[in-house]
Structures are given as C-alpha cells and as structure tokens.
Write a protein that holds these residues in place. Structure first.
Motif, short mmCIF file in Angstrom:
data_model
loop_
_atom_site.label_atom_id
_atom_site.label_comp_id
_atom_site.label_asym_id
_atom_site.label_seq_id
_atom_site.Cartn_x
_atom_site.Cartn_y
_atom_site.Cartn_z
N ASN A 61 0.99 -1.13 -0.05
CA ASN A 61 0.08 -0.03 0.03
C ASN A 61 0.97 1.19 0.01
N GLY A 62 0.13 2.27 -0.22
CA GLY A 62 1.12 3.69 -0.32
C GLY A 62 1.92 4.05 0.93
N GLY A 63 1.44 3.81 1.98
CA GLY A 63 2.18 3.94 3.35
C GLY A 63 3.43 3.14 3.33
N PHE A 64 3.30 1.80 2.87
CA PHE A 64 4.41 0.97 3.02
C PHE A 64 5.47 1.33 1.95
N LEU A 65 4.98 1.68 0.67
CA LEU A 65 5.79 1.98 -0.33
C LEU A 65 6.68 3.41 0.16
N THR A 66 5.93 4.25 0.80
CA THR A 66 6.88 5.42 1.19
C THR A 66 7.82 5.04 2.24
N GLN A 67 7.51 4.20 3.27
CA GLN A 67 8.47 3.71 4.20
C GLN A 67 9.62 2.86 3.48
N ILE A 68 9.33 2.21 2.42
CA ILE A 68 10.52 1.38 1.57
C ILE A 68 11.24 2.62 0.98
N LYS A 69 10.66 3.47 0.60
CA LYS A 69 11.65 4.77 0.10
C LYS A 69 12.56 5.30 1.28
N GLU A 70 11.92 5.66 2.13
CA GLU A 70 12.63 6.13 3.34
C GLU A 70 13.69 5.05 4.05
N TYR A 71 13.36 3.61 4.01
CA TYR A 71 14.56 2.78 4.21
C TYR A 71 15.76 2.76 3.38
#
Length: 231
Positions: A163-173
């Motif tokens: 989901n969008g929130g997980f993709l944002t965290q993947i980018k942050e990671y």
C-alpha cells in the motif's frame, strides 16, 4: 547473510539480476503459492503456511508470520513442532510503522539462512504486508535502490502491491540502510588511515640519519683529559 553489493556490476548484469528468470509465465493461481526471492528466502500467502507437506517438500525450516492483529485467531503458527516461527502483529494500513519492526525480522532471516535454513515470509494474502518486508530485505542485501528492489521482488512474485504508506517507508528505508552502511564502514576506514599514517611515520624515521652519542670527557684548560683527572 552477508550483503552482496552490486557496485561492481555493469548495467546488463544489474538488469539481469533485477529481472530474474525470464522463462516463468505468471498464472493467476500462482498467487496462492510461494516463490523463491533469494536462495533460502520464500515469499507467499498464509495458505501455503497451512500445508505441512508442501512446506517440508520445499525444505522450509523457519517461518515469518506477519499478520494484522485482527487476524490473529486464524493467521497463526500452525506447526510449532516442525518450524521456528517469528510472529509479527501489524496493521495493513498506511499508518503502520514497518521500519521499526524490520530489524528483528531481518535478523531472524539472516540467522536462519546462515544456518543453512530456508525461510518462508508470509502474511494473509502475500500481497502487501509481507512483500514490504521482503523488499526492504532485498534492498539491503543487494544494496539496491528502493525501485530496483521493488521490481526485483515483483519479477518473482508478480502479484505484490504494497500500500501507499508501505511504499513511502520502503523509500525512506533506502536512506536509512545506506547511512547505516556508511557508519559501519567509517571505523574501518579510520583504522586503515591510522595504520597507513603510522607506517609512513616509521618509514620516515628509518630514512633519518642516526648519530651515535659520544661519552663526555673532562679536560683542563690545556685540553688534556688525563691532567684534568689529577688533583
């Protein structure tokens, strides 16, 4: 598991790594199966984790069970006598913090593979939750960008869609793991500089002329040391 950096790969080698096997024809029913993402690492749905015969046939030894807390009554370890489990209660929502939970999952997977085991990572459908963890694992393992890591996993399990929130965290990671790697490498670089500097200083000392110290003598005004010793 040690990381396998891709800095030395050319563009063709990196593209082949990300694309994966080209002879696999994805079928809709394969979403109910699991796929190998890395040697020793499988990704799939909860349905696979309920079949003891299938798990044993694939050589699974460890299972990461990722579930929404509301699913705990059904999505749970089924064979604790046969496999080692790590269970993570999370929410499949854009507000859920995955980065905080990831280090424990990564350590569990690393240790299992280092021992020669095979790990199945699953959530309920194997679409959003568990793939997000696996993408972060692949990103750090190969030191890829978040986009390349996402494509890497998608090319092996086509149906994933964090989901969008997980993709944002993947980018942050991506920035987090790169900073961690830089910090880990810094002491080693500093130690190499210290050793190099000491060697350089030792070499310079060896190049300097050495003089022998002479023992002082007593002398009188005439310059005769023997006369100066007489009283």
């Amino acid at each position: 598991m040690n990381t396998q950096p891709t800095e030395g790969m050319n563009e063709d080698q990196l593209r082949d790594l990300i694309q994966g096997p080209g002879d696999i024809e994805w079928r809709y029913e394969m979403r109910r199966e699991c796929q190998q993402i890395l040697p020793g690492l499988l990704l799939g749905p909860f349905q696979v984790s309920k079949n003891l015969e299938v798990l044993q046939s694939m050589g699974v030894t460890h299972i990461v069970c990722i579930r929404d807390a509301k699913e705990a009554f059904s999505v749970k370890p089924r064979f604790p006598d046969h496999f080692q489990y790590l269970t993570l209660d999370v929410e499949d929502s854009e507000e859920q913090n995955l980065i905080r939970l990831f280090p424990g999952a990564r350590q569990f997977i690393d240790q299992a593979i280092a021992q020669g085991g095979r790990v199945l990572v699953h959530c309920n459908g194997g679409i959003s939750l568990s793939p997000a963890f696996v993408v972060m694992f692949v990103m750090q393992h190969y030191r890829l960008s978040w986009e390349d890591a996402l494509h890497y996993v998608q090319n092996r399990r086509y149906c994933i869609s964090p989901n969008g929130g997980f993709l944002t965290q993947i980018k942050e990671y991506e920035s987090i793991y790169k900073a961690t790697h830089a910090v880990a490498a810094y002491p080693q670089q500093q130690q190499q500089r210290v050793v190099s500097r000491r060697k350089r200083e030792d070499d310079e000392e060896e190049d300097e002329p050495r003089y022998e110290a002479k023992r002082p003598t007593l002398s009188d005004s005439t310059g005769n040391p023997e006369d100066a010793m007489q009283t």
